[in-house]
Design an enzyme around this catalytic site. Sequence first.
Site, PDB file in Angstrom:
ATOM      1  N   GLY A 177       0.866  -1.175   0.000  1.00  0.00           N
ATOM      2  CA  GLY A 177       0.000   0.000   0.000  1.00  0.00           C
ATOM      3  C   GLY A 177       0.898   1.219   0.000  1.00  0.00           C
ATOM      4  CB  SER A 225       5.299   2.779   3.871  1.00  0.00           C
ATOM      5  OG  SER A 225       6.047   3.808   3.254  1.00  0.00           O
ATOM      6  CB  CYS A 254       5.255  -3.708  -1.326  1.00  0.00           C
ATOM      7  SG  CYS A 254       5.664  -2.299  -2.393  1.00  0.00           S
ATOM      8  NE  ARG A 294       4.684   4.910  -5.233  1.00  0.00           N
ATOM      9  CZ  ARG A 294       3.892   5.281  -4.230  1.00  0.00           C
ATOM     10  NH1 ARG A 294       2.622   4.960  -4.220  1.00  0.00           N
ATOM     11  NH2 ARG A 294       4.366   5.979  -3.233  1.00  0.00           N
ATOM     12  CG  HIS A 308       2.714  -6.296  -4.228  1.00  0.00           C
ATOM     13  ND1 HIS A 308       1.919  -5.829  -3.213  1.00  0.00           N
ATOM     14  CD2 HIS A 308       3.448  -5.240  -4.644  1.00  0.00           C
ATOM     15  CE1 HIS A 308       2.155  -4.546  -3.013  1.00  0.00           C
ATOM     16  NE2 HIS A 308       3.083  -4.166  -3.870  1.00  0.00           N
ATOM     17  CD  GLU A 347       0.268  -9.022  -2.268  1.00  0.00           C
ATOM     18  OE1 GLU A 347       0.243  -7.792  -2.365  1.00  0.00           O
ATOM     19  OE2 GLU A 347       1.330  -9.667  -2.052  1.00  0.00           O
TER      20      GLU A 347
END
Length: 195
Positions: free
Chosen positions: A49, A51, A81, A140, A175, A177
């Site tokens: 997301g 941070s 991430c 990112r 990621h 997921e």
Amino acid sequence: MSTPVIGVLALQGDVREHLVALAAADAVARPVRRAEELAEIDGLVIPGGESTTMSKLAITFGLLEPLRERVRAGLPTYGTCAGMIMVADKILDGRDDQETVGGIDMIVRRNAFGRQNESFEAAVDIAGIGSGPVEGVFIRAPWVESVGGEVDVLATHQGHIVAVRQGDVLATSFHPELTGDHRVHRFFVEMVQRA
């Protein structure tokens, strides 16, 4: 072994995708939004997301100190991430007021692989996860600048550290997921079961 209950920190980020991946890896997965919910879980995922937003929301909702206490007390935790940034003891290129949960003796550089439009996918060989490389989605993404002596480096990409583990805390800069390959989540579920 009993089925572990693993929470996903549900302040911001790709919560739903982690809940799906954990369920596919044979865990009971539930969102965590309040400090009292931390007592009901055997492990925790801190998702990707943003941070700085995650840090601010954790403070606003009174979760930052309880999270730090549980991680210090040995709660198995996996950060992806932005979650990697959250479990780092130190960060580079963060906001001056940005706080972390900590748990891994490492220095992480935020957005090290570039901006949103420089996102990419790459095959990543992760120590301890068999059956070939994992497809990593780098959005990112941070990388690890340096680690302390207690940290195991599990994977690198383009010469940069992208997966680490210290005790029962795991982190990836990518990621898993988002790929449908649940081997990293299964690896974490097994860490939780052993803990």
